[in-house]
Each structure stands twice: as structure tokens, then as C-alpha cells.
Design an enzyme around this catalytic site. Structure first.
Site, PDB file in Angstrom:
ATOM      1  N   ASN A  40      78.094 -24.384  45.960  1.00 13.29           N
ATOM      2  CA  ASN A  40      77.505 -24.841  47.216  1.00 13.29           C
ATOM      3  C   ASN A  40      78.522 -25.716  47.954  1.00 13.29           C
ATOM      4  O   ASN A  40      79.065 -26.648  47.345  1.00 13.29           O
ATOM      5  CB  ASN A  40      76.248 -25.656  46.903  1.00 13.29           C
ATOM      6  N   ASP A 105      81.229 -25.377  40.295  1.00 16.96           N
ATOM      7  CA  ASP A 105      80.076 -25.963  40.980  1.00 16.96           C
ATOM      8  C   ASP A 105      78.783 -25.255  40.530  1.00 16.96           C
ATOM      9  O   ASP A 105      78.604 -24.985  39.346  1.00 16.96           O
ATOM     10  CB  ASP A 105      80.299 -25.902  42.495  1.00 16.96           C
ATOM     11  N   TRP A 106      77.872 -24.945  41.457  1.00 16.21           N
ATOM     12  CA  TRP A 106      76.621 -24.290  41.073  1.00 16.21           C
ATOM     13  C   TRP A 106      76.855 -22.910  40.473  1.00 16.21           C
ATOM     14  O   TRP A 106      76.032 -22.419  39.704  1.00 16.21           O
ATOM     15  CB  TRP A 106      75.673 -24.192  42.265  1.00 16.21           C
ATOM     16  N   GLU A 129      85.690 -27.728  37.631  1.00 15.96           N
ATOM     17  CA  GLU A 129      84.694 -28.527  38.336  1.00 15.96           C
ATOM     18  C   GLU A 129      83.297 -27.958  38.112  1.00 15.96           C
ATOM     19  O   GLU A 129      82.596 -27.566  39.045  1.00 15.96           O
ATOM     20  CB  GLU A 129      85.039 -28.595  39.822  1.00 15.96           C
ATOM     21  N   HIS A 271      87.152 -31.695  43.932  1.00 17.47           N
ATOM     22  CA  HIS A 271      86.081 -30.752  43.594  1.00 17.47           C
ATOM     23  C   HIS A 271      86.410 -29.291  43.894  1.00 17.47           C
ATOM     24  O   HIS A 271      86.333 -28.447  43.008  1.00 17.47           O
ATOM     25  CB  HIS A 271      84.802 -31.159  44.321  1.00 17.47           C
TER      26      HIS A 271
END
Length: 292
Positions: A40, A105-106, A129, A271
Site C-alpha cells: 500500500n 509491505d502488505w 520491509e 520503506h
């Protein structure tokens, strides 16, 4: 002098109908599949400079999660459960076997969950990340605690990430060490021109598990975290300094507790490391993949 990162997306767009909605994806190369899963508020676009390193050795598939990129935006809740259902259906319909996942991430929460619940279909795991464990409240900085309180509030997340579109306009470029070109930022902005279209962006953060809540994601994360500590499936982890989801202080723990893992330092970053180090990630992924 900073190396220029290409903003071009030189791939053919493909679409697959899943649960009455179109999933956009790219499909490059031949062989066992490597499945690239974004987070995201990005899309398959974030892998554009990494995939060419792998596409001569494998079949590289990068979907846009439902609601993101060029995929449809149906009227759903856009939490972990709903988005995962579309991803799992996509994998099933594509008949992907012996998969190596590359996640961030997601995309990592979704990908790790798929790997844990389809263990016999996984060849390798690459992550950066990533949501490799559930965070405890005392592990967060003061700023992190404040951010989580804001993002977990329905009104605050809607106001900042929905109405203000701050995740795409501000947080995304701020979490890229090199900065984003105007063309790259515009590409990331395209799916989220209206308040309604930003629902996935401001809903997803509320499903980040913390202190065992929300229960459905906390249980999923705890389950795959335990499995990652046990499975001998080949793994590679890319980490930056200081990092965010994988802060530099947690690197040694991962190295010591995840079997059969290769650790690759990237350098300074936070990130969205794919935008900072695509060539290093791509070249190291290629070398690792040829050994598994």
C-alpha cells in the site's frame, strides 16, 4: 551522484477476471513462477526495474492487488480478508505451481499468509520491509505509536489518507531515499484520483495487527511468523538502514531465527526500497534464485 531510476513500465498489460472484477498483471518470461506482491499504496509498477533481472530465468508475474494500480475497484471492504480472497483466487485461476514469492509491505502479509497455508506450493521466499511478525506496542517509537493511533482511527485515516491523499502524495515519496520522479509519482497517483478510489489506501492500515487486534490479521501473522521460524524453504531478506517494518535492530534476530536465509544489506533507506535499490535487489535475487 545518484543513479537515475527509470520511470518506464515496458511491459504488456494483461487482465484476468477474478470474482467478477478484473485483476491487472504483467507476465514475463518462462519457467517456474516468481510472484511479485506489492503493498500500500503502490502497484506492480514498483517492481518494474527488478523483474528484468529474473525474467530470463523464470516466469515473473506481478499483479495489481484488487483496488490498486490498474485493477478494478469493486465495492468491497478492502481489509486483509477481502484483498487476500482476490489474490488467492488469482493464483488458483492462473494455476501457479512451485511459486517463489517476492514481497514487501502488505504484499508480505498476504504473501506470507498464502505461503503458510499452501506450503507445498512454495519454492522460495524473498522479502523486504515486510510484516514478518506482529508488532508489540513497546516496540514502537513515540512517533510510531502516534501514527498507529491516527491510522487506526476511522475518521483520522479517512481524513488524512482518503480526503487528503497523504499516503500517496506525501508519505510514499518521503519514504523513498532518492525521491521519486514526477513521472513515477504521477503513475502511483493515477488509481487514486477520487475520494472513493482511495478506500483501499485508508482501510488497509487499520488491519495492521498490534497487541492482538484486529484478531483476524493478528492470528494470520502469528501463524506465519511461527512457520517462518520452522520452515527450511530458501529465504532471502533485503534490509535498509534504518528501515521501518524491518528496522536495522531486528536484522540479527531474523538472521538467527529464520532457517536457510540469506541476508542482503541495501544501504540507507526506509520503506519503499524497490525505488532506491532496484539493481541491487534484482541482481542479488537473480543469484539467489539460481541456487534454490
Amino acid at each position: 551522484m545518484k543513479q537515475e531510476i527509470s520511470a518506464e513500465f515496458p511491459f504488456e498489460s494483461m487482465y484476468l477476471k477474478v470474482k467478477n472484477s478484473k485483476i491487472h498483471y504483467i507476465d514475463e518470461g518462462e519457467g517456474d513462477p516468481i510472484l511479485f506482491l506489492h503493498g500500500n499504496p503502490t502497484s506492480s509498477y514498483i517492481w518494474r526495474n527488478i523483474i528484468p533481472y529474473l525474467s530470463k530465468n523464470a516466469r515473473c508475474i506481478a499483479p495489481d492487488l484488487i483496488g490498486f494500480g490498474k485493477s478494478d475497484q469493486p465495492d468491497i471492504d478492502y481489509g486483509f480478508t477481502e484483498v487476500y480472497a482476490y489474490l488467492e483466487a488469482f493464483i488458483d485461476k492462473m494455476q501457479l505451481k512451485n511459486i517463489t514469492i517476492v514481497v514487501q509491505d502488505w504484499g508480505s502479509g498476504l504473501g506470507f499468509h498464502y505461503a503458510n497455508t499452501h506450503r507445498n506450493n512454495i519454492k522460495g521466499i524473498a522479502f523486504m520491509e515486510a510484516m514478518y511478525k506482529q508488532k508489540e506496542w513497546n516496540e514502537l517509537s513515540l512517533g510510531g505509536k502516534l501514527a498507529m493511533k491516527v491510522l487506526r482511527s476511522r475518521f483520522s485515516s479517512w481524513l488524512l489518507l482518503g480526503l487528503g491523499n497523504m499516503f500517496v502524495k506525501n508519505m510514499l515519496p518521503n519514504w523513498v531515499e532518492r525521491g521519486l520522479s514526477a513521472k513515477a509519482l504521477d503513475t502511483y497517483m493515477q488509481p487514486f484520483k477520487t475520494l472513493k478510489s482511495r478506500k483501499p489506501v485508508y482501510v488497509f492500515p487499520r488491519d495492521v495487527p498490534l497487541k492482538g487486534r484486529p484478531l483476524h490479521t493478528a492470528k494470520a501473522v502469528d501463524a506465519y511468523h511461527q512457520w517462518l521460524k520452522e520452515t527450511s524453504i530458501p529465504k532471502i531478506c533485503f534490509y535498509a538502514k534504518p528501515g521501518m517494518l524491518i528496522p536495522i535492530e531486528e536484522v540479527d534476530w531474523i538472521r538467527s531465527n529464520f532457517p536457510n536465509i540469506t541476508m542482503i544489506p541495501l544501504g540507507k533507506g526506509s520503506h519503499f526500497v524497490q525505488e532506491d535499490y532496484p539493481d541491487l535487489i534484482g541482481s542479488e535475487l537473480k543469484k539467489w534464485y539460481q541456487t534454490i
